[in-house]
Design an enzyme around this catalytic site. Structure first.
Site, PDB file in Angstrom:
ATOM      1  N   SER A   1      -8.060   0.872   3.048  1.00 21.57           N
ATOM      2  CA  SER A   1      -8.498   0.480   1.714  1.00 21.57           C
ATOM      3  C   SER A   1      -9.744  -0.388   1.827  1.00 21.57           C
ATOM      4  O   SER A   1     -10.057  -0.922   2.897  1.00 21.57           O
ATOM      5  CB  SER A   1      -7.374  -0.323   1.059  1.00 21.57           C
ATOM      6  OG  SER A   1      -7.796  -0.849  -0.181  1.00 21.57           O
ATOM      7  N   SER A   2     -10.432  -0.521   0.690  1.00 21.39           N
ATOM      8  CA  SER A   2     -11.527  -1.495   0.597  1.00 21.39           C
ATOM      9  C   SER A   2     -11.139  -2.664  -0.280  1.00 21.39           C
ATOM     10  O   SER A   2     -11.955  -3.546  -0.528  1.00 21.39           O
ATOM     11  CB  SER A   2     -12.755  -0.837  -0.024  1.00 21.39           C
ATOM     12  OG  SER A   2     -13.126   0.267   0.721  1.00 21.39           O
TER      13      SER A   2
ATOM     14  N   ARG B   1       0.829  -1.203   0.000  1.00 19.20           N
ATOM     15  CA  ARG B   1       0.000   0.000   0.000  1.00 19.20           C
ATOM     16  C   ARG B   1       0.867   1.258   0.000  1.00 19.20           C
ATOM     17  O   ARG B   1       1.935   1.281   0.616  1.00 19.20           O
ATOM     18  CB  ARG B   1      -0.853  -0.028   1.276  1.00 19.20           C
ATOM     19  CG  ARG B   1      -1.874   1.104   1.432  1.00 19.20           C
ATOM     20  CD  ARG B   1      -3.012   0.964   0.487  1.00 19.20           C
ATOM     21  NE  ARG B   1      -4.170   1.748   0.887  1.00 19.20           N
ATOM     22  CZ  ARG B   1      -5.175   2.018   0.070  1.00 19.20           C
ATOM     23  NH1 ARG B   1      -5.183   1.559  -1.173  1.00 19.20           N
ATOM     24  NH2 ARG B   1      -6.208   2.711   0.482  1.00 19.20           N
TER      25      ARG B   1
ATOM     26  N   THR C   1      -8.480   1.270 -10.482  1.00 18.85           N
ATOM     27  CA  THR C   1      -8.180  -0.021  -9.838  1.00 18.85           C
ATOM     28  C   THR C   1      -8.404  -1.219 -10.776  1.00 18.85           C
ATOM     29  O   THR C   1      -9.209  -1.160 -11.693  1.00 18.85           O
ATOM     30  CB  THR C   1      -9.014  -0.175  -8.544  1.00 18.85           C
ATOM     31  OG1 THR C   1      -8.841   0.987  -7.749  1.00 18.85           O
ATOM     32  CG2 THR C   1      -8.619  -1.375  -7.731  1.00 18.85           C
TER      33      THR C   1
ATOM     34  N   GLU D   1      -3.596   8.175  -3.489  1.00 17.78           N
ATOM     35  CA  GLU D   1      -4.099   7.272  -2.448  1.00 17.78           C
ATOM     36  C   GLU D   1      -4.309   7.946  -1.091  1.00 17.78           C
ATOM     37  O   GLU D   1      -5.099   7.482  -0.271  1.00 17.78           O
ATOM     38  CB  GLU D   1      -3.145   6.083  -2.296  1.00 17.78           C
ATOM     39  CG  GLU D   1      -3.846   4.775  -1.980  1.00 17.78           C
ATOM     40  CD  GLU D   1      -4.661   4.266  -3.163  1.00 17.78           C
ATOM     41  OE1 GLU D   1      -5.830   3.937  -2.965  1.00 17.78           O
ATOM     42  OE2 GLU D   1      -4.121   4.198  -4.287  1.00 17.78           O
TER      43      GLU D   1
HETATM   44  O1  DON Z   1      -7.968   1.239  -1.805  1.00 13.48           O
HETATM   45  C1  DON Z   1      -9.136   1.471  -2.079  1.00 13.48           C
HETATM   46  O2  DON Z   1     -10.045   0.955  -1.501  1.00 13.48           O
HETATM   47  C2  DON Z   1      -9.449   2.428  -3.190  1.00 13.48           C
HETATM   48  N1  DON Z   1      -8.401   3.351  -3.394  1.00 13.48           N
HETATM   49  C3  DON Z   1      -9.748   1.636  -4.433  1.00 13.48           C
HETATM   50  C4  DON Z   1     -10.271   2.514  -5.526  1.00 13.48           C
HETATM   51  C5  DON Z   1     -11.124   1.767  -6.469  1.00 13.48           C
HETATM   52  O3  DON Z   1     -11.373   0.610  -6.365  1.00 13.48           O
HETATM   53  C6  DON Z   1     -11.708   2.505  -7.574  1.00 13.48           C
HETATM   54  N2  DON Z   1     -12.567   1.609  -8.350  1.00 13.48           N
HETATM   55  N3  DON Z   1     -13.148   1.555  -9.297  1.00 13.48           N
END
Ligand code: DON
Length: 601
Positions: free
Chosen positions: A487-488, A134, A423, A460
């Site tokens: 994060s998710s 990360r 992502t 991020e």
């Molecule tokens: O880490 C995370 O949860 C987000 N930065 C992820 C972003 C994301 O999945 C965008 N999706 N379409």
């Protein structure tokens, strides 16, 4: 059975959300790739096997294979990984090749300037390992950096675009660490395909072209980014051939010098100069931040569901804990009998999800900085007590965080962060039976919009809560120097009797959690094959409002769910699920909402 119907670009345009900022975030990703594919044969250059895989996806059938399988977001990237596996490489080797090409052909989603989480099943030892690559807040970060002078949160894009949102990238070091642990191919050769494509040019995909056109103002704010995506002032178009010599040069340096060539020296200096020199919104990243970056091995988080263990990435991701909580609460309910068309099934799933998101907002953050009751949050007794809240007939009027068992106490306030589009998810099983599940990101579509050395830099840090405190009580996911934003992302491996049965993950911001939980339920309870499970229409509830996927039969549940007391929004839900089921054969599934394929032999 819920069925998937026409995908329309208009159907994916953003509709109102609970949080105003989320609207703007989604717009950057709210484009259907299929919208333009009919007019331009952008995949003319891909192999016959990839074409067949695209056709299988279109026909709704999984790709079948005996030895190995890759499912990822772009056929060119999948082919680079397939070549590595054919030559005897491991899933870790293949991932390096896939990621290197994704950073070129799907630059809006992931790349060297971003971060990732990786779950690895080792066939020889039978062990699961999770690696945290990360992005990290710079040492000069400040908990109030996304607040104005009055302490109020900045608007989302004021924070995103420019240098302030850029965290120290983790992806290059994660690629190297995975290769060091589990690779057997020659490291430099893993970049050959990406270097060749960057030098000779690749065909711009409809999705990339649409996203560039839709983000034209922000992408033209910084000269290097504008020059790449708007050569001679016009946006790149689907079907264009695009070269990226700077990226080729960066990959060459990493191929020769390893990640050290990225984290120190000319590339590191260019990243820092770009971040600190971003006009109007300079950031705080330093060469020391880059030189100090570490990939962290974390304990895998597993939750029991039916006869399986659903395992994934623990903090700083909320992915495995929240997916695990949802499934753990549903374990005592018979979803198989209710079936996927039943409003009652979705009441249970939706309210289990709301309860899990309440805990997520209160408790989940980087465990190196904040105590998190990791074991308590997925303890069977705790989840059974939370599941009792689902026993009624209607939507819960309100939900609140529970009181999981702590190993030590800390009072925390509910968070206010929101995450969104870009992502990519990579699922790989190699011929030895090793399995890799990796979700990789630069956060928003095109990240911070800053480009250095041929790749985009992440935003991020806006995954942290913009507020640091609420009524004087600290928020777990506040920014701190050296901390990793919550994060998710939920790269997942489902274990059945000690071996992997499903490798899965998705993009989608905080909806990732719902997409992954739903696909697991579809596969396990509703007996859908992986292609059906990733393609099925989405229904997602995080904070109370039920999102139903526009242009699909999920919208037919609007009236029944409203009657149960939910606010319902019918809207585009742009997942990018890539999954592999392991049984007598391997079956791969690729999300029809994106451009990827599952390819195997
Ligand atoms: O880490 C995370 O949860 C987000 N930065 C992820 C972003 C994301 O999945 C965008 N999706 N379409």
């Amino acid at each position: 059975m819920l069925r998937y119907s026409l995908f329309l670009a208009a159907a994916l345009s953003a509709t109102p959300l609970v949080v105003q900022e989320a609207l703007a975030r989604e717009a950057a990703d709210a484009v259907a790739p299929e919208a333009a594919t009919e007019s331009v044969d952008v995949f003319a250059g891909v192999s016959e096997a990839s074409r067949a895989a695209l056709e299988a996806k279109g026909a709704g059938t999984p790709t079948e294979a005996e030895d190995w399988m890759i499912a990822a977001a772009n056929p060119l990237a999948v082919e680079a990984g397939a070549r590595v596996l054919r030559e005897g490489g491991s899933a870790a080797d293949a991932m390096v090749a896939v990621q290197a090409v994704l950073g070129l052909v799907e630059p809006q989603s992931s790349g060297l300037g971003g971060g990732a989480f990786l779950v690895w099943y080792d066939a020889e030892s039978g062990e699961l390992t999770t690696l945290d690559g990360r992005e990290t807040a710079p040492l000069a970060a400040d908990p109030r950096q996304f607040q104005d002078e009055a302490g109020e949160p900045l608007s989302f894009f004021d924070a995103v675009v420019g240098g302030l949102s850029v965290g120290t990238p983790g992806t290059p070091k994660l690629m190297e660490e995975a290769h060091r642990r589990w690779g057997r191919a020659n490291w430099p050769g893993l970049f050959d395909e990406a270097i060749k494509l960057a030098e000779d040019g690749f065909t711009v995909s409809p999705r990339l072209a649409e996203l560039v056109a839709g983000d034209s103002e922000r992408l033209q704010r910084f000269p290097d980014t504008a020059g790449y995506f708007f050569p001679e002032g016009a946006a790149i178009a689907a079907g264009d051939r695009l070269t990226n010599p700077d990226y080729a040069e960066t990959l060459r340096l990493i191929a020769e010098g390893g990640s050290r060539a990225f984290y120190t020296g000319a590339i590191a200096e260019e990243i820092v100069a770009t971040v600190r020199g971003a006009e109007g919104n300079p950031g705080r990243l330093s060469t020391a931040d880059l030189a100090l970056y570490q990939v962290k091995e974390r304990p895998a988080v597993c939750a029991a569901y039916r006869a399986h263990e659903v395992c994934g990435m623990g903090p700083p991701s909320s992915g495995a804990l929240t997916v695990g909580q949802i499934l753990g609460m549903l374990d005592s309910y018979d979803l198989a009998t209710l079936g996927p068309d039943s409003a009652e099934a979705w009441r249970l799933i939706g309210d289990a999800s709301r309860l899990a998101f309440a805990d997520r907002g209160r408790y989940m953050a980087d465990t190196d900085f904040v105590p998190v009751p990791v074991a308590g949050l997925v303890a069977p007794d705790y989840l059974a007590s939370r599941a009792e809240l689902l026993a009624g007939d209607d939507a819960l009027p309100e939900v609140a965080p529970g009181a999981p068992e702590w190993d030590h106490a800390m009072r925390l306030a509910d968070d206010e962060s929101i995450e969104f589009p870009s992502t990519s998810h990579i699922s790989i099983v190699d011929a030895d039976g090793n399995a890799l599940s990796m979700t990789t990101t630069i956060e928003n579509g095109f990240g911070s919009r800053l480009m250095a050395a041929g790749f985009l830099l992440n935003n991020e840090l806006t995954d942290f809560s913009f507020r640091s405190h609420s009524d004087g009580v600290p928020i777990a996911n506040r920014i701190e120097p050296g901390k990793r934003p919550r994060s998710s992302m939920a790269p997942t491996i489902v274990m059945s009797e000690g071996t992997p049965s499903l490798v899965i993950g998705s993009p989608g911001g905080s909806r990732i959690i719902g997409y992954v939980a739903q696909a697991i339920i579809a596969h396990i309870d509703w007996a859908m094959d992986v292609q059906q499970a990733v393609a099925m229409p989405h229904l997602v509830n995080r904070f109370g409002a039920y999102d139903l996927e526009e242009g699909s039969s999920a919208a037919e549940l609007e009236a029944p769910l409203s009657e149960l007391g939910y606010e319902v929004n019918v809207r585009g839900l742009n997942s990018g699920l890539h999954a592999i089921a392991l049984g007598e054969t391997l079956q791969g599934g690729a999300d029809p909402r994106r451009e990827g394929i599952a390819l195997g032999e």
